[in-house]
Design an enzyme around this catalytic site. Structure first.
Site, mmCIF file in Angstrom:
data_model
loop_
_atom_site.group_PDB
_atom_site.id
_atom_site.type_symbol
_atom_site.label_atom_id
_atom_site.label_comp_id
_atom_site.label_asym_id
_atom_site.label_seq_id
_atom_site.Cartn_x
_atom_site.Cartn_y
_atom_site.Cartn_z
ATOM 1 N N PRO A 2 47.499 2.099 -13.312
ATOM 2 C CA PRO A 2 48.500 1.665 -14.285
ATOM 3 C C PRO A 2 48.362 0.179 -14.604
ATOM 4 O O PRO A 2 48.251 -0.650 -13.706
ATOM 5 C CB PRO A 2 49.824 1.959 -13.570
ATOM 6 C CG PRO A 2 49.489 3.039 -12.589
ATOM 7 C CD PRO A 2 48.094 2.734 -12.133
ATOM 8 N N GLU A 3 48.326 -0.144 -15.901
ATOM 9 C CA GLU A 3 48.222 -1.526 -16.341
ATOM 10 C C GLU A 3 49.557 -1.948 -16.939
ATOM 11 O O GLU A 3 50.545 -1.218 -16.862
ATOM 12 C CB GLU A 3 47.058 -1.658 -17.327
ATOM 13 C CG GLU A 3 45.722 -1.264 -16.699
ATOM 14 C CD GLU A 3 44.535 -1.448 -17.629
ATOM 15 O OE1 GLU A 3 44.654 -2.192 -18.620
ATOM 16 O OE2 GLU A 3 43.483 -0.847 -17.365
#
Length: 271
Positions: A2-3
């Site tokens: 996840p960014e």
């Protein structure tokens, strides 16, 4: 992994619903990357005042202290009035008067850390080195260019480092560099000011687009409501090795940088 867009999508999907909730119980599963930093019972009876974000960290502000949460490589949060029985990969759960917040993390690279305040040593260790937020006014184009001039590493690696601008991970760095027409292997200090300013704008537009599309779901990311993201369907280069560039038709190429795959178009990103 996840960014920034995925973390912000997660925050938006439960922040309003959990605000004002009283913590009734805490469940700790298998150890995560770092210990909680306090006895779990210290959280019981506290009230969740708000949820903010710093880089890829979610910050649950309690009336006495802060819980910092990182989703690691494979983590995701769920928040609902009730959830199914805890599974083998559910390693943290906050049971509140408004619902259950649960961290699911198969690879256990995520983290849940308590700090008495943002000035606490444990919080500063995690947050002080982070660069500016790319979707806030502090992301100044001229300052961005000046900072790049001090770096001799490749521009892709500089973006991933997160100490100039935070949260531009592997997916969105590849996409922003494509939109700016910059080869990922180019040394950061060799970017002219016009090209650095173009990259600045591309970073902002790519992240805004990803946020609007609910982030990217490559394997198992979903919001705290269980919704998948769709940015990966809009990607210009990421994950498209061998496929035709949407602009010039050349095959998209992939190289390894810092043990991460980088995708680019050899024609649209010549320099």
């Amino acid at each position: 992994m996840p960014e920034l867009p995925e973390v912000e999508v997660t925050r938006l999907s439960f922040a309003d619903r959990i605000a004002g909730a009283e913590v009734l119980d805490v469940h700790l599963g298998k150890p995560l990357r770092w210990p909680l930093g306090c006895e779990a019972r210290r959280l019981v009876g506290q009230t969740v005042q708000r949820v903010t974000r710093r880089g890829k960290y979610l910050l649950l502000h309690l009336n006495e202290g802060i819980v910092l949460m990182h989703l690691g490589m494979s983590g995701s949060l769920r928040f609902a009035v009730s959830l199914p029985e805890l599974g083998v990969h559910d390693h943290f759960e906050l049971r509140t008067s408004r619902g259950v917040l649960r961290l699911h993390d198969p690879r256990r690279f995520g983290a849940v850390v308590f700090a008495a305040s943002l000035d606490d040593a444990s919080a500063r260790k995690l947050l002080d080195h982070l660069g500016v937020e790319p979707l806030e006014a502090g992301f100044d184009p001229d300052a961005f260019h000046r900072a790049l001039k001090l770096r001799r590493a490749s521009i892709k690696q500089v973006l991933l480092a997160g100490d100039i601008v935070v949260g531009v991970g592997n997916i969105y760095a590849s996409e922003a560099l494509f939109r700016a027409g910059i080869r990922p292997s180019l040394r950061a200090d060799r970017l002219s000011k016009p090209r650095a300013l173009r990259l600045h704008g591309a970073i902002v537009s790519v992240l805004q687009r990803a946020l609007a599309m609910g982030g990217s779901t490559l394997r198992d990311f979903s919001s705290a409501e269980g919704q998948s993201g769709y940015f990966q369907m809009d990607a210009m280069v990421y994950g498209r090795e061998g496929q035709a560039c949407r602009i010039c038709g050349s095959p998209i190429r992939s190289i390894r940088q810092g043990q991460r795959s980088t995708f680019f178009c050899p024609q649209c990103q010549k320099l």
